[in-house]
Design a protein around this motif. Sequence first.
Motif, PDB file in Angstrom:
ATOM      1  N   VAL A 230       8.803 -29.249 -19.901  1.00 51.09           N
ATOM      2  CA  VAL A 230       8.254 -30.591 -20.122  1.00 51.09           C
ATOM      3  C   VAL A 230       6.834 -30.675 -19.533  1.00 51.09           C
ATOM      4  N   ASP A 231       5.957 -31.338 -20.251  1.00 48.93           N
ATOM      5  CA  ASP A 231       4.608 -31.600 -19.744  1.00 48.93           C
ATOM      6  C   ASP A 231       4.712 -32.301 -18.382  1.00 48.93           C
ATOM      7  N   PRO A 232       4.050 -31.764 -17.352  1.00 45.59           N
ATOM      8  CA  PRO A 232       4.197 -32.318 -16.004  1.00 45.59           C
ATOM      9  C   PRO A 232       3.892 -33.818 -15.919  1.00 45.59           C
ATOM     10  N   ALA A 233       2.951 -34.287 -16.718  1.00 42.20           N
ATOM     11  CA  ALA A 233       2.548 -35.690 -16.619  1.00 42.20           C
ATOM     12  C   ALA A 233       3.682 -36.647 -17.001  1.00 42.20           C
ATOM     13  N   LYS A 234       4.647 -36.146 -17.784  1.00 39.46           N
ATOM     14  CA  LYS A 234       5.693 -37.045 -18.286  1.00 39.46           C
ATOM     15  C   LYS A 234       6.835 -37.232 -17.296  1.00 39.46           C
ATOM     16  N   ASN A 235       7.343 -38.442 -17.243  1.00 36.29           N
ATOM     17  CA  ASN A 235       8.608 -38.663 -16.532  1.00 36.29           C
ATOM     18  C   ASN A 235       9.703 -37.982 -17.334  1.00 36.29           C
ATOM     19  N   MET A 236      10.758 -37.573 -16.658  1.00 39.47           N
ATOM     20  CA  MET A 236      11.797 -36.883 -17.420  1.00 39.47           C
ATOM     21  C   MET A 236      13.177 -37.096 -16.831  1.00 39.47           C
ATOM     22  N   LEU A 237      14.153 -36.816 -17.671  1.00 37.03           N
ATOM     23  CA  LEU A 237      15.540 -36.875 -17.271  1.00 37.03           C
ATOM     24  C   LEU A 237      16.045 -35.446 -17.232  1.00 37.03           C
ATOM     25  N   PHE A 238      16.621 -35.047 -16.112  1.00 41.05           N
ATOM     26  CA  PHE A 238      17.199 -33.704 -16.073  1.00 41.05           C
ATOM     27  C   PHE A 238      18.676 -33.801 -16.419  1.00 41.05           C
ATOM     28  N   ASN A 239      19.050 -33.209 -17.530  1.00 40.00           N
ATOM     29  CA  ASN A 239      20.439 -33.281 -17.951  1.00 40.00           C
ATOM     30  C   ASN A 239      21.103 -31.908 -17.774  1.00 40.00           C
ATOM     31  N   PRO A 240      21.927 -31.746 -16.714  1.00 41.61           N
ATOM     32  CA  PRO A 240      22.499 -30.428 -16.409  1.00 41.61           C
ATOM     33  C   PRO A 240      23.246 -29.813 -17.585  1.00 41.61           C
ATOM     34  N   ALA A 241      24.068 -30.601 -18.263  1.00 42.66           N
ATOM     35  CA  ALA A 241      24.880 -30.031 -19.344  1.00 42.66           C
ATOM     36  C   ALA A 241      23.994 -29.527 -20.471  1.00 42.66           C
ATOM     37  N   GLU A 242      22.994 -30.313 -20.806  1.00 40.54           N
ATOM     38  CA  GLU A 242      22.087 -29.911 -21.890  1.00 40.54           C
ATOM     39  C   GLU A 242      21.288 -28.668 -21.488  1.00 40.54           C
ATOM     40  N   SER A 243      20.936 -28.609 -20.216  1.00 43.79           N
ATOM     41  CA  SER A 243      20.074 -27.513 -19.754  1.00 43.79           C
ATOM     42  C   SER A 243      20.766 -26.165 -19.866  1.00 43.79           C
ATOM     43  N   ILE A 244      22.090 -26.187 -19.916  1.00 42.87           N
ATOM     44  CA  ILE A 244      22.827 -24.925 -19.852  1.00 42.87           C
ATOM     45  C   ILE A 244      23.396 -24.536 -21.216  1.00 42.87           C
ATOM     46  N   ASP A 245      23.125 -25.337 -22.212  1.00 43.52           N
ATOM     47  CA  ASP A 245      23.620 -25.082 -23.568  1.00 43.52           C
ATOM     48  C   ASP A 245      23.098 -23.721 -24.083  1.00 43.52           C
ATOM     49  N   PHE A 246      24.042 -22.824 -24.385  1.00 36.88           N
ATOM     50  CA  PHE A 246      23.638 -21.465 -24.775  1.00 36.88           C
ATOM     51  C   PHE A 246      22.954 -21.401 -26.139  1.00 36.88           C
ATOM     52  N   ASN A 247      23.013 -22.487 -26.875  1.00 35.37           N
ATOM     53  CA  ASN A 247      22.384 -22.473 -28.200  1.00 35.37           C
ATOM     54  C   ASN A 247      21.146 -23.343 -28.298  1.00 35.37           C
ATOM     55  N   GLY A 248      20.710 -23.905 -27.194  1.00 35.42           N
ATOM     56  CA  GLY A 248      19.578 -24.833 -27.272  1.00 35.42           C
ATOM     57  C   GLY A 248      18.273 -24.201 -26.820  1.00 35.42           C
ATOM     58  N   ASN A 249      17.283 -25.041 -26.627  1.00 32.18           N
ATOM     59  CA  ASN A 249      16.002 -24.587 -26.079  1.00 32.18           C
ATOM     60  C   ASN A 249      16.176 -24.524 -24.559  1.00 32.18           C
ATOM     61  N   THR A 250      16.898 -23.495 -24.119  1.00 32.36           N
ATOM     62  CA  THR A 250      17.310 -23.415 -22.721  1.00 32.36           C
ATOM     63  C   THR A 250      17.080 -22.014 -22.177  1.00 32.36           C
ATOM     64  N   ALA A 251      17.094 -21.904 -20.859  1.00 32.56           N
ATOM     65  CA  ALA A 251      17.010 -20.577 -20.232  1.00 32.56           C
ATOM     66  C   ALA A 251      18.213 -19.715 -20.603  1.00 32.56           C
ATOM     67  N   PRO A 252      19.448 -20.248 -20.541  1.00 28.28           N
ATOM     68  CA  PRO A 252      20.582 -19.373 -20.874  1.00 28.28           C
ATOM     69  C   PRO A 252      20.471 -18.751 -22.279  1.00 28.28           C
ATOM     70  N   PHE A 253      19.938 -19.486 -23.218  1.00 32.90           N
ATOM     71  CA  PHE A 253      19.739 -18.928 -24.563  1.00 32.90           C
ATOM     72  C   PHE A 253      18.775 -17.741 -24.516  1.00 32.90           C
ATOM     73  N   ILE A 254      17.707 -17.907 -23.754  1.00 34.88           N
ATOM     74  CA  ILE A 254      16.700 -16.838 -23.668  1.00 34.88           C
ATOM     75  C   ILE A 254      17.247 -15.666 -22.847  1.00 34.88           C
ATOM     76  N   GLN A 255      17.955 -15.996 -21.780  1.00 32.39           N
ATOM     77  CA  GLN A 255      18.560 -14.943 -20.964  1.00 32.39           C
ATOM     78  C   GLN A 255      19.562 -14.140 -21.796  1.00 32.39           C
ATOM     79  N   TYR A 256      20.318 -14.851 -22.593  1.00 32.62           N
ATOM     80  CA  TYR A 256      21.308 -14.191 -23.432  1.00 32.62           C
ATOM     81  C   TYR A 256      20.633 -13.268 -24.449  1.00 32.62           C
ATOM     82  N   THR A 257      19.549 -13.738 -25.025  1.00 35.28           N
ATOM     83  CA  THR A 257      18.810 -12.916 -25.988  1.00 35.28           C
ATOM     84  C   THR A 257      18.308 -11.639 -25.312  1.00 35.28           C
TER      85      THR A 257
END
Length: 596
Positions: free
Chosen positions: A453-480
């Motif tokens: 996320v662009d640093p200037a923006k306020n944001m919501l950190f959603n743990p469940a979404e962040s770990i989704d293996f099929n999304g724009n997430t680290a686990p998806f990239i790690q898995y690849t």
Amino acid sequence: MNIELALAEELKNVLHELYQIDIQADASLVQPTRKEFEGDLTIVVFPYVKLARKAPDMVAKEIGDRLCERMDALTGYNVVKGYLNLSVADGYWLERLREGFADERYGLFAQREEAPVLIEYSSPNTNKPLHLGHVRNNLLGHSVSQILMACGHPVVQVNLVNDRGIHICKSMVAWLRYGNGETPESANIKGDHLVGNYYVVFDKHYKEEQAELIAKGLSEEEAAQQAPIMLEAREMLRRWEAGDPEVRALWEKMNQWVYAGFDATYARLGIHFDKTYYESNTYLLGKSLVQEGLDKGVFQRHEDGSVRVNLTDEGLDEKVLLRKDGTSVYMTQDLGTAQLRYEEFHPGKMIYVVGNEQNYHFDVLKLVLGKKLGKPFGDSIYHLSYGMVELPSGKMKSREGTVVDADDLMDDMFEEAKQSTESLGKFDFQPDEAAALYEMVGLGALKYFILKVDPAKNMLFNPAESIDFNGNTAPFIQYTHARIRSLLRKAAEQSVNVADALPDGLSPEGEEKLIVKKLYQYPQVVLAAGENLSPALIANYVYDLAKQFNHFYQETPIMRETDAAKRLLRLQISQWVANTLRNGMKLLGIDVPERM
Ligand code: ARG
């Protein structure tokens, strides 16, 4: 020289020859060609049409002809509505693959000889453990540091601890009154949490005492001023400032507990500092700078005795630099801290990673040091400001019920990673290895989600979404990444040597070529991220690359390919992708697993 820059240079020459138009040769004039068109690199000619006094397509054609004459790497072009799409010879991409696929340091530039960039981040107070806001701060500071280093800038990472003042005295008073000698060891909790707890205890008793006084007929303000526990804290601060050995010893002891706690949190987050500054060491230098300003006549002593600086000419207001009783304010130490850093490191740039609620503070700091005091480093100050981060409501109430504790959050992410990995099944890891993976995936998810996320923006950190293996997430990239490493292991088992030389005449085609072109852009993305101090550019790039590779991998046989040369080419592309994913994620402070 990369091809974009080489093209831009030629474009400059050609424009001059054809139309006497003079431009700066800038690689950003050359874009990758959009997927729907034929070609590799595109130049938009509209900016030159007016001066050339010809129709856009005509201008594009004239430029295209000349460029192709001059550059061997170009094989032809087409024009679509003022867009000049140039094709690059296949051999060119083959060469890029040969150069890149085994380069472990791909995208890392050699360190330059220049003044360092000094970057301050984290900068906690010692009365509380780190919270979610610090997490965003720490991740940004760490990532920006890695990116700047990758671009070849020398970087000095520093922390600034607010270790003095009324806040820590509150924890000290509460501990003396109610602590019964409790220590982090005796209570078996981290020192920063212990001291934070006493800060809460202080507040609780302070409120009670105020209520009692109000019941006795005092006004709210009087009660706030006169509550005994507050008087004790003030007295504590006074004794601290006077250098009272007993108070200093207690202060020393409790701050050490806090630092041990912070260190554990930093270690788990994977960050470290080259140097830590303490406000208790810099505020006196700050005071001397205030005196310097008074002597120079750029600060004024107000009739109430305080020292102020008038910034109304700069569109700001009047700012207090020393209180009327001569004690220092938050700004005072920042003056001293900046001066000290300048003397110690002679940085070319000083970046402060601090939340956007302090935008005004940094506007003032820059003006006071630069314009008013005439310090050479005033202009080099840059505030990297970031917005708030929150959790969806109901998630993880911290022990105080308001802020989300950084350590708790990391524990939570570990659990999330554990659950989602286990739910995928097919898991044959030893317990140690599994725990390391959950930590890598859980923290990776947290870091990536925040940094994309662009640093200037306020944001919501959603743990469940962040770990989704099929999304724009680290686990998806790690898995690849893990998938590619497993592919490469399989190749080794079948005695295919990925390092073998590719035969001439073979070139990446179709999706292969698209991936090679994408990989080829990576160093430019690193430079852009450094220019813009933007980890998000890296995050988006890495995600796109992972997505592109997955698509390719689904459609194209690799180990099942019977033509050995083609198989080799695809393996080399795969290895290059894995290296680039790893290097890119490293810039975000995220590790990638060999298997998962
Ligand atoms: N300790 C401060 C706070 O928690 C942040 C310090 C930021 N850095 C600085 N150089 N003023 O609000």
